[in-house]
Design an enzyme around this catalytic site. Structure first.
Site, PDB file in Angstrom:
ATOM      1  N   SER A  54     -46.311   8.999 -42.605  1.00 48.64           N
ATOM      2  CA  SER A  54     -44.956   9.449 -42.920  1.00 48.64           C
ATOM      3  C   SER A  54     -44.432   8.836 -44.210  1.00 48.64           C
ATOM      4  CB  SER A  54     -43.944   9.182 -41.808  1.00 48.64           C
ATOM      5  OG  SER A  54     -44.301   9.900 -40.650  1.00 48.64           O
TER       6      SER A  54
ATOM      7  N   SER B 183     -48.080  13.470 -40.319  1.00 50.42           N
ATOM      8  CA  SER B 183     -47.232  12.738 -41.252  1.00 50.42           C
ATOM      9  C   SER B 183     -45.862  13.393 -41.315  1.00 50.42           C
ATOM     10  CB  SER B 183     -47.865  12.729 -42.648  1.00 50.42           C
ATOM     11  OG  SER B 183     -47.148  11.913 -43.539  1.00 50.42           O
TER      12      SER B 183
ATOM     13  N   ASP C 117     -42.866  13.853 -43.340  1.00 54.04           N
ATOM     14  CA  ASP C 117     -42.510  13.682 -44.754  1.00 54.04           C
ATOM     15  C   ASP C 117     -41.160  14.338 -45.014  1.00 54.04           C
ATOM     16  OD1 ASP C 117     -45.052  12.495 -45.182  1.00 54.04           O
ATOM     17  OD2 ASP C 117     -45.945  14.496 -45.305  1.00 54.04           O
TER      18      ASP C 117
END
Length: 345
Positions: free
Chosen positions: A233, A271, A273
């Protein structure tokens, strides 16, 4: 224990210059007038490597600021994001912490907001996270209300601490120890000079790429192994004093996530983001027209790229939970041209 290995320096001190635009005086998000940053670091020298980072804009008590959130990949817990999406308004500081502490942190931000607005009946804390579980015992959820309030109440101008501090204490990115990084740019937009600042909490996978040159951890740190999970992340906060509405700020926020690709992000399925963008410009004035946004887009891309590099270059080798180690990016401070033994473009 931390193996500091000497003083760490920012990208520009290594001759790594991103883009041609000038930076603000501090090359930090705090170059945007009135924006403050505070950290609380939780580090017991063993299993806890975590903390809180608070970005405190000016003008929140006047009804909030125009803002937008862009979700590059939604595998995360960004508390309060849907109301920002719906109304285009930021009502609280932006607080960053570890994944399993995000909910306690959001409650602490609520305490902060209620104290500032005693007559309020609804509040929207905006709290993001990355998973620092490789180096910190994340299940202990060590973040308390006091940690969050200390970061908020201690937020200041000046150059924020970078690397292994606050919400970046236990993060890793691109195979290396990472953390918090920041940068800024000055640019002409809409007939006036404005500032764009970025702050990143870096904790994502991929292969570190410095101005087009891959720097794989297994090649530059002999005997190292890539942390598993390899980061998961990234939280990016973009501040500007350019007059922009929420829709245009959304366009800036998208470019912030795009900039992760410049440093080698893998954008893995796991992840989370996110980018949050807000404007501190006085309300009521005309927004920069879409046709004049290109300089701001360039400023965001460059500032985020450099913030991410600073988050790595300022971090120190750290051994944490279960004896796991994340290595700092090695570099030769004496070299201003090829700090990694390879030519930068």
């Amino acid at each position: 224990m931390h193996a500091h290995g000497g003083e760490r320096v920012r990208a520009r001190s290594l001759g790594v210059v991103v883009g041609a635009l000038p930076t603000g005086p501090l090359n930090a998000i705090t170059d945007v007038p009135g924006v403050l940053v505070g950290h609380t670091t939780v580090d017991d020298g063993a299993d806890l490597r975590t903390g809180v980072t608070a970005i405190v804009p000016p003008g929140l008590d006047g009804g909030g600021l125009p803002a937008a959130v862009h979700t590059g990949n939604g595998y995360g817990k960004l508390v309060g994001s849907t109301q920002v999406d719906e109304l285009g308004v930021l009502e609280s500081p932006v607080v960053l912490t570890a994944t399993l502490s995000v909910f306690r942190a959001a409650d602490a931000v609520l305490t902060y907001l209620m104290g500032r607005r005693p007559d309020g009946v609804s509040f929207n804390p905006l709290v993001g996270e990355t998973n620092d579980g490789f180096l910190s015992d994340i299940r202990r959820r060590p973040i308390t209300e006091r940690h969050v309030l200390d970061a908020l109440e201690g937020a200041t101008g000046g150059l924020p601490a970078e690397g292994c501090v606050g919400a970046g204490t236990g993060t890793t990115a691109l195979g290396f120890k990472a953390g918090i990084g920041t940068s800024s740019r000055r640019v002409a937009a809409g007939g006036t000079e404005v500032t764009v600042g970025a702050l990143a909490q870096a904790n994502f996978g991929g292969v570190l790429t410095v101005r087009g040159v891959p720097v794989p951890v297994e090649e530059v740190v002999p005997g190292s192994r890539r942390p598993e999970p390899p980061g998961n992340s990234c939280m990016i906060v973009v501040a500007t004093d350019a007059p922009l509405d929420a829709r245009r700020l959304g366009r800036l926020a998208r470019r912030a996530v795009f900039a992760m690709g410049r440093v080698g992000a893998s954008y893995a399925q796991g992840s989370g983001d996110y980018a949050i963008a807000f404007s501190t410009a006085p309300p009521g004035g005309p927004a920069v027209p879409d046709a004049a946004l290109d300089p701001l887009f360039a400023a965001v891309m460059d500032a985020v790229e450099e913030a991410l590099l600073n988050s790595l270059f300022m971090a120190t080798t750290t051994t944490g939970f279960a004896g796991r180690t994340a290595h700092a990016v090695p570099y030769d401070r004496r070299s201003q041209v090829t700090p990694f033994g390879r030519p930068c473009r």
